[in-house]
Design an enzyme around this catalytic site. Structure first.
Site, short mmCIF file in Angstrom:
data_model
loop_
_atom_site.label_atom_id
_atom_site.label_comp_id
_atom_site.label_asym_id
_atom_site.label_seq_id
_atom_site.Cartn_x
_atom_site.Cartn_y
_atom_site.Cartn_z
CG ASP A 128 -1.27 0.99 0.98
OD1 ASP A 128 -2.08 2.05 0.69
OD2 ASP A 128 -2.98 1.04 1.59
CG HIS A 129 0.81 4.18 -2.69
ND1 HIS A 129 -0.36 3.88 -3.11
CD2 HIS A 129 0.79 5.95 -3.52
CE1 HIS A 129 -0.78 5.05 -3.33
NE2 HIS A 129 -0.70 5.90 -3.24
CG HIS A 184 -4.88 4.63 0.39
ND1 HIS A 184 -3.46 3.58 0.16
CD2 HIS A 184 -5.43 5.34 -1.33
CE1 HIS A 184 -3.93 3.15 -1.59
NE2 HIS A 184 -4.44 3.83 -2.03
#
Length: 515
Positions: free
Chosen positions: A209-210, A272
């Protein structure tokens, strides 16, 4: 083409352009390894992954033996693949400043395998190229497999790697990086985990998950646990509520087909926003390592009060943008976007109230929101403190706010009240503001940080399987309730902060931060 000896002398021929950045490099370098990117000709690989890897390599953090094997359906020679990669690096906005001669040296580390992802011969080709680069470049018997493909191919590629023996750790390590979304609901996530574990051990799997690779996200933990002035206040006695916002000014940008399938809950909330929520709400870990941190993150999700479909309307608001104005220009509504149904009920905005039933946070609401076509692109975590118990000064006092700006203008600010000059005891809000650019160094790409962590075997910033499953459980009731297209949509104009119901959700004594 430059020799391997020339590649090994990269650090001697490339100048250091930013002494501070040089000093901030990792002290550990990964063992020699090969990065195998499935879907290497896709948009994500060209815009994000390849520039991130190139930046690490150009900074001397990957070592001489590092290699890339790209895998795609297109038929290409190595030279054609190298030309494609170098063009992507030259044109991507994510690429670091290119030092003289570095592209030619980088090209020597590239190889390509073409073929269908469901064909056994493709994996035979990957195994052959791995053996070749391990022998010719000293890459070691270590490999990271990155699935930069649509989720529908995750199981296919995982199975192909397993059946060809590429997942086995014999003389080196093997790791698998899986892009989001990891499943599209709880049942599919459980099934995908089960399938992956038929081939891979959990310690080999890195679900990326960037957002967790962003410096400012990691700074939430640094501010909390590295400063005694904040952590004693981080509880229900002093915090009134918390707001987490991920606002986007863009519309679909050609991604209408994907968004019709995903919607804002799957695209932003389940991953996110919940990641940011966990970092704010978690207890101090016993150590700063992967297991300890991920244990505490999972505890947070387990402590959140369940949201059954019957209660979703009480704690969650959905919205869809209609036509409006943004930055002085007229923009179309979601239903007018390409590949979007004219009567679509897909949500492009979500606001949700979460309640954590534990000792630290009992009674403190967490408000999370995200939406498309909002007034600006900004991601922020705001910890809003209680008002003083006595009103000693004239006028109403605003609450103190500690805000983490994740993007853009990365930094941290603290809002408090101060007396204005003069005879009267009049208070006014003032802000202490810290910006990351004060360090004089560009922030590292999130993908650079996460790719390097995966090569180092550091899983701290990668969600564990139980964390992913608990996140899906948390949003399942919302998804179930929103399956029926009974909401009046669209219900907010592009360029506004979402539907009026979001203001009702946060309550009469609070207001969303208009950032």
């Amino acid at each position: 083409m430059p020799t391997d000896e020339a590649t090994m002398r990269l650090s001697d021929v490339l100048p250091v352009t930013n002494p501070l950045r040089e000093g901030m490099k990792r002290k550990r370098a990964p063992e020699p390894c090969t990065l195998v990117i499935f879907g290497v000709t896709g948009d994500l690989a060209k815009r994000k992954l390849l520039p991130a890897v190139f930046g690490l390599w150009q900074d001397g953090q990957l070592g001489a033996g590092f290699s890339i094997v790209g895998v795609g359906r297109a038929s290409m020679t190595d030279d054609e693949f190298r030309a494609l990669v170098l063009e992507a690096l030259r044109t991507s906005k994510e690429t670091d400043e290119i030092q003289e001669g570095s592209l030619e040296l980088f090209a020597a580390a590239l190889a390509y395998v073409g073929g269908d992802f469901d064909a056994p011969g493709t994996y035979d080709g990957v195994r052959s190229r791995l053996a070749e680069v391990e022998s010719s470049r000293g890459a070691g018997r270590n490999a990271v497999f990155y699935l930069s493909t649509p989720p529908s191919l995750f199981e296919t590629i995982s199975t192909g790697l397993g059946e060809s023996g590429l997942s086995r750790e014999e003389d080196g390590w093997r790791r698998l990086i899986i892009e989001k979304p990891f499943g599209r609901d709880l049942q599919s996530a459980l099934a995908l985990n089960d399938h992956i574990h038929r081939v891979w051990e959990e310690h080999q799997v890195y679900r990326i998950d960037h957002y967790l690779g962003k410096e400012t996200v990691q700074n939430v933990l640094a501010i909390r646990f590295g400063n005694l002035i904040f952590e004693p206040l981080w509880n229900r006695s002093y915090v009134e509520h918390v707001q987490i916002t991920a606002a986007e000014d863009l519309g679909m940008e050609g991604r209408g087909g994907y968004y019709e399938e995903a919607g804002v809950v799957r695209d932003m909330l389940q991953n996110h926003l919940l990641q940011l929520f966990q970092l704010v709400a978690m207890e101090p870990p016993v150590a700063f390592d992967a297991d300890a941190i991920r244990d505490e993150k999972v505890k947070v999700l387990r402590s959140v009060r369940a949201i059954p479909a019957s209660r979703a309307h009480e704690v969650a608001v959905r919205g869809q943008y209609g036509p409006g104005a943004l930055y002085g220009e007229r923009v179309r509504g979601y239903r007018e976007e390409e590949k979007v149904a004219p009567d679509s009920s897909t949500a492009t905005f979500v606001a949700v109230k979460l309640e954590v039933d534990n000792w630290r946070w009992k009674g403190v609401p967490f408000f999370l929101r995200s939406g498309k076509r909002l007034p600006k692109k900004v991601t922020e975590v705001a910890v809003v403190f209680r008002r003083p118990p006595l009103g000693l000064f004239p006028g109403g006092l605003e609450r103190n706010v500690l805000a983490f700006r994740i993007q853009p203008d990365e930094g941290v600010s603290l809002k408090f009240s101060s007396k204005t000059p003069g005879q009267e005891n009049v208070l006014r809000e003032v802000v202490m503001d810290f910006r990351y650019d004060a360090f004089g160094a560009e922030l590292e790409s999130p993908y650079s940080r996460l790719l390097l962590d995966a090569m180092l075997g550091d899983a701290t910033l990668f969600p564990r399987e139980d964390e992913v499953e608990h996140a899906w459980r948390l949003v399942s009731g919302i998804l179930e309730a929103w399956q029926k297209p009974d909401a009046a949509l669209p219900n907010y104009a592009a360029g506004t902060w979402g539907p009026d119901a979001a203001d009702e959700l946060i309550g009469p004594d609070r207001r969303w931060r208009h950032l």
